[in-house]
Design a protein around this motif. Structure first.
Motif, mmCIF file in Angstrom:
data_model
loop_
_atom_site.group_PDB
_atom_site.id
_atom_site.type_symbol
_atom_site.label_atom_id
_atom_site.label_comp_id
_atom_site.label_asym_id
_atom_site.label_seq_id
_atom_site.Cartn_x
_atom_site.Cartn_y
_atom_site.Cartn_z
ATOM 1 N N GLN A 110 17.474 89.761 19.748
ATOM 2 C CA GLN A 110 18.078 88.432 19.657
ATOM 3 C C GLN A 110 18.133 87.772 21.036
ATOM 4 O O GLN A 110 17.884 86.572 21.177
ATOM 5 N N SER A 167 16.327 84.163 21.885
ATOM 6 C CA SER A 167 17.063 83.046 22.475
ATOM 7 C C SER A 167 16.392 82.567 23.756
ATOM 8 O O SER A 167 16.278 81.376 23.997
ATOM 9 N N GLU A 214 17.568 78.948 24.409
ATOM 10 C CA GLU A 214 18.881 78.730 23.808
ATOM 11 C C GLU A 214 19.947 79.552 24.528
ATOM 12 O O GLU A 214 19.748 80.742 24.751
ATOM 13 N N TRP A 215 21.052 78.946 24.829
ATOM 14 C CA TRP A 215 22.190 79.616 25.454
ATOM 15 C C TRP A 215 23.209 79.924 24.359
ATOM 16 O O TRP A 215 24.029 79.092 24.021
ATOM 17 N N ARG A 216 23.087 81.097 23.739
ATOM 18 C CA ARG A 216 23.968 81.449 22.624
ATOM 19 C C ARG A 216 24.615 82.805 22.818
ATOM 20 O O ARG A 216 24.113 83.822 22.313
ATOM 21 N N PHE A 258 26.809 86.065 22.434
ATOM 22 C CA PHE A 258 27.421 86.816 21.324
ATOM 23 C C PHE A 258 27.983 88.100 21.916
ATOM 24 O O PHE A 258 27.712 88.412 23.083
ATOM 25 N N ASN A 305 36.350 77.368 23.012
ATOM 26 C CA ASN A 305 35.762 77.777 21.731
ATOM 27 C C ASN A 305 36.763 78.283 20.707
ATOM 28 O O ASN A 305 36.777 77.847 19.573
ATOM 29 N N PRO A 338 22.694 84.933 28.093
ATOM 30 C CA PRO A 338 23.707 83.883 28.260
ATOM 31 C C PRO A 338 25.096 84.400 28.621
ATOM 32 O O PRO A 338 26.048 84.149 27.892
#
Lengths: 316, 316
Positions: free
Chosen positions: A120, A124, A129-131, A133, B12, B278
């Motif tokens: 993942q 990203s 994408e800066w996501r 988790f 968030n 990230p």
């Protein structure tokens, strides 16, 4: 020191081994063979074979009468042990201790990649994408090592450093003290039920062949990880494919298979939960195997006990 | 037990935290704010702030006069320490000990994936190719941990389990005994020259900001791995991009950046040697942070020393 006549057999790099043994380590009387035909030509008078995927039928030929010792380049010797072509007086040895670090690093690389979800992270990045988790941790999970020899013991040690609970199953029980909970061969069901990750490092013997069948696979937690770095035939492969298709198990990380190379039409290549690797977890550098062999050769010539001497009754 | 008025600030999941603290852990007088405006409304009378990316200018407002303690949700508090908006009598604490396992697992997942070459294994599987190779090992390599606090110490422990040689650099020298060779802040050059892998876990202070510049990057071995899980500003980012483009370094595994989120036009996303993640290596579950805070709140109310109390002179 007496120098017996040696033959190196390896489909890929027999000459590399022969050169290395001659030039760097000073072993003499070495012949290299890469095919059964070449081996047949050079076998006469050979006392020692250092080999990988040795054509076993050759060993029943009259030219093999001089063979006294076969040193496998690998840790698993089920093919040699099962072969009826090898006379009872021929000693067999396997490589021990050299595969612990590589195989344990393979296992933890794959388990960490699975739980951290490196796939993942990579997707990203590709999409910019800066996501963030929260990656899952090994810490707190329960790992079960089936097979507590030198390789399994090294995995126990690394699992400790990740603060995992460590269960073990072994046939001899000799290393039971290493693990938080030890299971014997009659306790497979309870063993696999207790685990988040099951790692198979067992040798292939009459007792262990096809031990991981549909019933045991379904006894595993639905989100458990299965890792096989032992032998493909420990698992009933079509049972594994079935339960994976039914959505059972989180992932199967497979370095060994019922038939190798894995056939192009095997479903395993494409099942999304499966990681297929080409029997490389125990790959060793030529140099390390040569050094191991040259140490064992010294012992052989001096009539000392061999490292990794195989008990043909036990099968390893 | 006295219950001071608490505000949770997080862009968030402030309400998630507030609910968890109220319902599960029994903390009362909790308000949640997700935006500077909300926080401004609710600040009056607040004594304790549990926060992530707190809008610091608010803390200079008259409504902030009642604030006595700020608990950061993170391990790094450089923004709080540098801020002139926080009155000297306000105590600051950070989360300590909670990030060691996640960050160390992140680092070893990525290092193992790099050396085992999981990418190549994956490509081979996609192409159904059976191409064994010998993966490189962590065993025998030298890792350098810059920053030997609780997180760095955990990385030292794991590196030991992989039989790596462990070097360390720290500013205090307090944990020098943990490593095979310790370097002080005047020895950066010798430190990086000695390494196969450099892992940055330092806090960002006046001394550490931009310490990894072109000169030090070029002093690293050409095939060294660089991992940054500390702070982006430890590295001069354009120097790093330059040396990577010049073909120096094997890989850079970056979880933190000069500016976060990393801008879509940064060259780092697409450089083939770079792994961008990230800022998730130290991601913690809400639950673990709540438990930490509730323990620290008990200490605060009972006037006991806080866990993770920050020395604003030292900067961490």
């Amino acid at each position: 020191m007496r120098q017996p006549k040696i033959m190196i057999y390896s489909p890929n790099d027999a000459t590399v081994y022969a050169d290395m043994l001659c030039n760097q380590i000073g072993v003499e009387y070495v012949q290299a063979a890469s095919t059964p035909e070449e081996a047949a030509e050079k076998l006469d008078g050979t006392e020692v074979i250092l080999g990988w995927k040795i054509p076993l039928e050759l060993l029943a030929s009259p030219a093999a009468a001089s063979v006294r010792w076969i040193q496998s380049m690998g840790a698993g010797v089920d093919d040699l042990v099962r072969s009826s072509h090898i006379a009872p007086h021929v000693r067999i040895s396997r490589v021990v201790g050299q595969y612990s670090a590589p195989m344990a690093e393979y296992v933890f690389a794959h388990l960490l990649a699975e739980y951290q979800n490196l796939n993942q992270m990579k997707r990203s990045q590709q999409n910019k994408e800066w996501r963030p988790f929260v990656p899952e941790l090994l810490a707190g999970k329960t790992i079960g090592i089936a097979g507590l020899g030198s390789i399994g013991s090294e995995m126990v040690r690394k699992a400790r450093a990740f603060d995992m609970t460590v269960h073990g199953l072994s046939y001899s029980g000799k290393q039971a003290h290493l693990v938080d909970r030890h299971f014997g061969p009659s306790e497979w069901d309870a063993f696999v039920r207790s685990l988040d990750c099951l790692v198979l490092v067992l040798p292939l013997t009459a007792e262990t062949a096809q031990v991981i069948n549909r019933e045991l696979l379904l006894a595993m937690k639905p989100d458990a990880c299965l890792v096989n770095v032992g032998r493909g035939k420990l698992i009933v492969e079509h049972d594994l494919i079935d339960v994976l298709r039914e959505g059972h198990l989180r992932t199967a990380i497979l370095d060994v298979f019922e038939h190798e190379p894995l056939s192009a039409d095997s479903a395993l290549w494409e099942l999304p939960q499966v990681c297929v690797t080409p029997h490389l977890s125990g790959m060793n550098t030529d140099e390390r195997i040569c050094r191991y062999f040259s140490e064992n050769l010294k012992r052989y010539v001096q009539n000392e006990p061999l490292m990794g001497a195989v008990d043909r009754q036990l099968g390893y």
